[in-house]
Design a protein around this motif. Structure first.
Motif, mmCIF file in Angstrom:
data_model
loop_
_atom_site.group_PDB
_atom_site.id
_atom_site.type_symbol
_atom_site.label_atom_id
_atom_site.label_comp_id
_atom_site.label_asym_id
_atom_site.label_seq_id
_atom_site.Cartn_x
_atom_site.Cartn_y
_atom_site.Cartn_z
ATOM 1 N N GLY A 69 33.062 -5.183 33.536
ATOM 2 C CA GLY A 69 33.879 -6.088 34.336
ATOM 3 C C GLY A 69 33.380 -7.516 34.306
ATOM 4 O O GLY A 69 34.173 -8.465 34.249
ATOM 5 N N GLU A 70 32.078 -7.680 34.333
ATOM 6 C CA GLU A 70 31.497 -9.023 34.284
ATOM 7 C C GLU A 70 31.773 -9.684 32.935
ATOM 8 O O GLU A 70 32.081 -10.875 32.876
ATOM 9 N N VAL A 71 31.645 -8.904 31.875
ATOM 10 C CA VAL A 71 31.886 -9.453 30.545
ATOM 11 C C VAL A 71 33.350 -9.832 30.379
ATOM 12 O O VAL A 71 33.681 -10.877 29.796
ATOM 13 N N ALA A 72 34.245 -8.997 30.909
ATOM 14 C CA ALA A 72 35.672 -9.297 30.811
ATOM 15 C C ALA A 72 36.023 -10.573 31.557
ATOM 16 O O ALA A 72 36.911 -11.330 31.147
ATOM 17 N N ASP A 73 35.283 -10.834 32.632
ATOM 18 C CA ASP A 73 35.552 -12.029 33.428
ATOM 19 C C ASP A 73 35.115 -13.300 32.704
ATOM 20 O O ASP A 73 35.753 -14.348 32.826
ATOM 21 N N LYS A 74 34.035 -13.216 31.928
ATOM 22 C CA LYS A 74 33.527 -14.405 31.219
ATOM 23 C C LYS A 74 32.729 -13.949 30.007
ATOM 24 O O LYS A 74 31.549 -13.588 30.112
ATOM 25 N N ALA A 75 33.367 -13.942 28.850
ATOM 26 C CA ALA A 75 32.695 -13.502 27.627
ATOM 27 C C ALA A 75 31.673 -14.534 27.178
ATOM 28 O O ALA A 75 31.806 -15.739 27.438
ATOM 29 N N ASP A 76 30.638 -14.064 26.486
ATOM 30 C CA ASP A 76 29.637 -14.973 25.929
ATOM 31 C C ASP A 76 30.232 -15.821 24.816
ATOM 32 O O ASP A 76 31.153 -15.407 24.108
ATOM 33 N N ARG A 77 29.683 -17.001 24.657
ATOM 34 C CA ARG A 77 30.010 -17.887 23.542
ATOM 35 C C ARG A 77 28.699 -18.267 22.886
ATOM 36 O O ARG A 77 27.877 -18.975 23.472
ATOM 37 N N LEU A 78 28.481 -17.777 21.675
ATOM 38 C CA LEU A 78 27.191 -17.912 21.021
ATOM 39 C C LEU A 78 27.300 -18.715 19.733
ATOM 40 O O LEU A 78 28.360 -18.767 19.109
ATOM 41 N N PRO A 79 26.187 -19.321 19.306
ATOM 42 C CA PRO A 79 26.185 -19.992 17.997
ATOM 43 C C PRO A 79 26.431 -18.973 16.890
ATOM 44 O O PRO A 79 26.143 -17.776 17.037
ATOM 45 N N GLY A 80 26.954 -19.431 15.782
ATOM 46 C CA GLY A 80 27.181 -18.560 14.645
ATOM 47 C C GLY A 80 25.896 -17.909 14.166
ATOM 48 O O GLY A 80 24.823 -18.526 14.180
ATOM 49 N N GLY A 81 26.006 -16.637 13.774
ATOM 50 C CA GLY A 81 24.858 -15.934 13.233
ATOM 51 C C GLY A 81 23.978 -15.256 14.257
ATOM 52 O O GLY A 81 23.004 -14.596 13.883
ATOM 53 N N VAL A 82 24.285 -15.405 15.552
ATOM 54 C CA VAL A 82 23.488 -14.756 16.597
ATOM 55 C C VAL A 82 24.091 -13.388 16.900
ATOM 56 O O VAL A 82 25.269 -13.275 17.246
ATOM 57 N N ALA A 83 23.309 -12.338 16.762
ATOM 58 C CA ALA A 83 23.778 -10.982 17.046
ATOM 59 C C ALA A 83 23.978 -10.818 18.551
ATOM 60 O O ALA A 83 23.116 -11.218 19.345
ATOM 61 N N TYR A 84 25.109 -10.245 18.927
ATOM 62 C CA TYR A 84 25.417 -10.018 20.334
ATOM 63 C C TYR A 84 25.230 -8.536 20.641
ATOM 64 O O TYR A 84 25.845 -7.678 20.010
ATOM 65 N N VAL A 85 24.347 -8.233 21.619
ATOM 66 C CA VAL A 85 24.008 -6.850 21.934
ATOM 67 C C VAL A 85 24.227 -6.604 23.423
ATOM 68 O O VAL A 85 23.671 -7.320 24.263
ATOM 69 N N ARG A 86 25.034 -5.596 23.738
ATOM 70 C CA ARG A 86 25.257 -5.213 25.129
ATOM 71 C C ARG A 86 24.179 -4.220 25.565
ATOM 72 O O ARG A 86 23.932 -3.211 24.916
ATOM 73 N N VAL A 87 23.554 -4.526 26.693
ATOM 74 C CA VAL A 87 22.597 -3.610 27.314
ATOM 75 C C VAL A 87 22.895 -3.620 28.818
ATOM 76 O O VAL A 87 22.137 -4.168 29.613
ATOM 77 N N PRO A 88 24.022 -3.037 29.229
ATOM 78 C CA PRO A 88 24.470 -3.191 30.609
ATOM 79 C C PRO A 88 23.567 -2.522 31.640
ATOM 80 O O PRO A 88 23.039 -1.432 31.422
ATOM 81 N N PHE A 101 16.678 -1.137 30.510
ATOM 82 C CA PHE A 101 15.530 -2.032 30.393
ATOM 83 C C PHE A 101 14.619 -1.601 29.250
ATOM 84 O O PHE A 101 14.065 -2.437 28.526
ATOM 85 N N GLY A 102 14.467 -0.291 29.071
ATOM 86 C CA GLY A 102 13.665 0.194 27.956
ATOM 87 C C GLY A 102 14.268 -0.189 26.619
ATOM 88 O O GLY A 102 13.554 -0.601 25.689
ATOM 89 N N LYS A 103 15.588 -0.065 26.508
ATOM 90 C CA LYS A 103 16.273 -0.453 25.272
ATOM 91 C C LYS A 103 16.101 -1.938 25.005
ATOM 92 O O LYS A 103 15.819 -2.361 23.870
ATOM 93 N N LEU A 104 16.257 -2.762 26.041
ATOM 94 C CA LEU A 104 16.132 -4.203 25.866
ATOM 95 C C LEU A 104 14.736 -4.579 25.389
ATOM 96 O O LEU A 104 14.579 -5.342 24.421
ATOM 97 N N LEU A 105 13.705 -4.066 26.056
ATOM 98 C CA LEU A 105 12.342 -4.427 25.670
ATOM 99 C C LEU A 105 12.023 -3.943 24.259
ATOM 100 O O LEU A 105 11.307 -4.623 23.512
ATOM 101 N N THR A 106 12.558 -2.795 23.889
ATOM 102 C CA THR A 106 12.355 -2.310 22.518
ATOM 103 C C THR A 106 13.025 -3.233 21.509
ATOM 104 O O THR A 106 12.444 -3.567 20.463
ATOM 105 N N GLU A 107 14.240 -3.665 21.823
ATOM 106 C CA GLU A 107 14.950 -4.600 20.940
ATOM 107 C C GLU A 107 14.187 -5.913 20.821
ATOM 108 O O GLU A 107 14.070 -6.485 19.725
ATOM 109 N N LEU A 108 13.686 -6.418 21.942
ATOM 110 C CA LEU A 108 12.929 -7.671 21.911
ATOM 111 C C LEU A 108 11.691 -7.542 21.038
ATOM 112 O O LEU A 108 11.299 -8.490 20.345
ATOM 113 N N ALA A 109 11.073 -6.373 21.077
ATOM 114 C CA ALA A 109 9.870 -6.158 20.270
ATOM 115 C C ALA A 109 10.198 -6.043 18.786
ATOM 116 O O ALA A 109 9.487 -6.589 17.936
ATOM 117 N N GLU A 110 11.275 -5.345 18.465
ATOM 118 C CA GLU A 110 11.557 -5.008 17.068
ATOM 119 C C GLU A 110 12.372 -6.052 16.322
ATOM 120 O O GLU A 110 12.375 -6.070 15.090
#
Length: 299
Positions: A115-134, A173-182
């Motif tokens: 619901g939060e994402v539907a209300d205001k989607a991210d706008r990112l620079p080109g080439g930046v991977a967008y990953v949902r970790v709700p 949170f575990g998924k996010l920290l793993t992604e940040l590490a890898e």
């Protein structure tokens, strides 16, 4: 329900929607990370480290470096800047988008719900991977039932405790920290207001870097400095639309207080004993992942 209570309940519901939609939750190279001590809320007040050198973005007022300006850890080693950034919802103006592009980000992690994402989607620079970790942003019905500022504070404290007790939150949170590490390169994580879910992640990263607890708490409270104008506008909007009594009930939701983060840390200590045990047992991180994060975090 008595007839006279209907207008106030309606006002509270409308205010809850406004708060949740516009501001609420915008949310260790440690060989052996220790437990968070009991910080307590006294002595912190509005005290905070100096505002960091990270570019200030007018359209992303809670955007900053997770390392501050290079926070010093307990052993005299500075955190590495330019590695992990934190933010509120990433909906930048064109000039701010250009600044983000200059940071050479490789990935952006969105902690918001559908619901939060539907209300205001991210706008990112080109080439930046967008990953949902709700991570769940809280129950709107519960917000609508709040009757006093103290109840609002208890709601926020409970939300932080849920970062420890809720299995789904721990998995995210575990998924996010793993992604940040890898994931290589500079990365950014955010929620809607960049204060609660994002604040919890930042506290964990700073703990992994063995930053003193006082600095962790003061960095958490920087949200009130960075978003002071937004907090004031949100409060003024609530007062104008719902009245001062309702606005006062919801004022504690607009910023952060030491007691919110402390509630989560106390729950962590009670259930897991140490941050390391929470990371490994609660979030399922491997020792390798924690060490990798430590190497990234420390200069």
């Amino acid at each position: 329900m008595h007839r006279s209570s209907i207008p106030l309940r309606t006002a509270r519901t409308a205010a809850a929607i406004a708060v949740a939609g516009s501001f609420l939750f915008a949310g260790t190279a440690a060989a052996a990370p220790g437990a968070f001590p009991a910080f307590g809320s006294s002595g912190f007040g509005s005290s905070a480290p100096d505002v960091v050198d990270t570019p200030r973005l007018a359209s992303l007022d809670n955007f900053r470096d997770a390392a501050g300006g290079g926070y010093m850890n307990k052993y005299g080693v500075r955190m590495q800047t330019g590695v992990f950034y934190r933010s509120n919802a990433i909906s930048p103006s064109d000039p701010d988008l250009a600044v983000l592009a200059g940071l050479n980000l490789t990935a952006a992690y969105d902690l918001r719900t559908d619901g939060e994402v539907a209300d205001k989607a991210d706008r990112l620079p080109g080439g930046v991977a967008y990953v949902r970790v709700p991570v769940d942003s809280g129950n709107l019905n519960e917000i609508a039932e709040l009757r006093s500022p103290d109840e609002a504070r208890r709601y926020m404290a409970d939300a932080n405790r849920a970062f420890v007790t809720d299995p789904a939150a721990r998995a995210s949170f575990g998924k996010l920290l793993t992604e940040l590490a890898e994931t290589p390169g500079a990365q950014i994580y955010h929620c809607t207001a960049g204060k609660d879910r994002t604040g919890w992640v930042s506290a964990l990263l700073q703990s992994i870097a063995m930053v003193p607890e006082e600095t962790i708490m003061r960095d958490y409270l920087l949200t009130n400095k960075y978003t002071a104008e937004s907090i004031a506008k949100s409060y003024e909007g609530l007062t104008a639309s719902q009245g001062e009594a309702v606005a006062e009930i919801y004022r504690p939701l607009l910023g952060v207080e030491a007691g919110y983060l402390q509630a989560g840390l106390d729950e962590l200590s009670a259930r897991y004993g140490t941050v390391d045990n929470y990371l490994r047992t609660g979030l399922g991180l491997s020792r390798e992942t924690i060490v990798t994060l430590g190497h990234k975090l420390l200069a």
